[in-house]
Design a protein around this motif. Structure first.
Motif, short mmCIF file in Angstrom:
data_model
loop_
_atom_site.label_atom_id
_atom_site.label_comp_id
_atom_site.label_asym_id
_atom_site.label_seq_id
_atom_site.Cartn_x
_atom_site.Cartn_y
_atom_site.Cartn_z
N CYS A 63 -1.35 -0.97 5.68
CA CYS A 63 -1.49 -2.25 4.97
C CYS A 63 -1.05 -2.12 3.52
N HIS A 64 -1.46 -1.04 2.87
CA HIS A 64 -1.09 -0.81 1.47
C HIS A 64 0.42 -0.58 1.35
N ARG A 65 0.98 0.18 2.26
CA ARG A 65 2.41 0.48 2.21
C ARG A 65 3.24 -0.80 2.39
N LEU A 66 2.83 -1.64 3.34
CA LEU A 66 3.56 -2.89 3.56
C LEU A 66 3.45 -3.84 2.36
N LYS A 67 2.28 -3.90 1.75
CA LYS A 67 2.09 -4.74 0.57
C LYS A 67 2.94 -4.22 -0.59
N PHE A 68 3.04 -2.89 -0.71
CA PHE A 68 3.85 -2.29 -1.76
C PHE A 68 5.33 -2.66 -1.57
N ILE A 69 5.80 -2.59 -0.34
CA ILE A 69 7.19 -2.94 -0.04
C ILE A 69 7.44 -4.42 -0.35
#
Length: 137
Positions: A63-69
């Motif tokens: 979830c964090h990685r997708l939000k960062f992208i």
């Protein structure tokens, strides 16, 4: 009754789109901070459980990685639009700006980065409809 030139109205609408983009970017940044907090919490819980709650940690990480992208994409779009602003805050080369964003969107789709292409398409469409509204395209 004063008449406002179409070009002035167009520039005002493009400025509003840019401001909306910046606002959306800031909201995503807040979400990014929240997802990082959730990730840290999931890590702590995973460790405290004796490394038995791995799925929660993996989900929070994703979830964090997708939000960062997503946030990085909004930053990139904002940079592109900002590059087309003049010192007066207007977008004199708005057709080229639209074409550049459209090219980025197509390139992302060709690279099969469909989520990023969809984000870009949202802003390409807003700019395109504004330009068409004032018969400049």
């Amino acid at each position: 009754m004063a008449l406002i030139p179409k070009e002035t109205e167009l520039q005002e609408k493009l400025t509003m789109i840019f401001e909306d983009l910046l606002l959306k970017k800031e909201n995503i940044k807040k979400d990014l901070v929240r997802t990082r907090t959730d990730f840290n919490s999931a890590c702590d819980t995973h460790i405290k459980s004796g490394f038995k709650l791995e799925q929660d940690w993996l989900d929070a990480n994703l979830c964090h990685r997708l939000k960062f992208i997503e946030y990085e994409m909004y930053c990139h779009i904002a940079e592109v639009l900002n590059d087309f602003k003049d010192i007066y805050g207007q977008f004199p080369e708005y057709i080229e700006m639209h074409q550049t964003l459209n090219h980025i969107m197509i390139q992302l789709a060709q690279e099969e980065k469909y989520e990023l292409a969809a984000i870009t398409k949202l802003w390409v469409d807003k700019i395109e409809s504004t330009i068409q509204e004032y018969n400049y395209c």
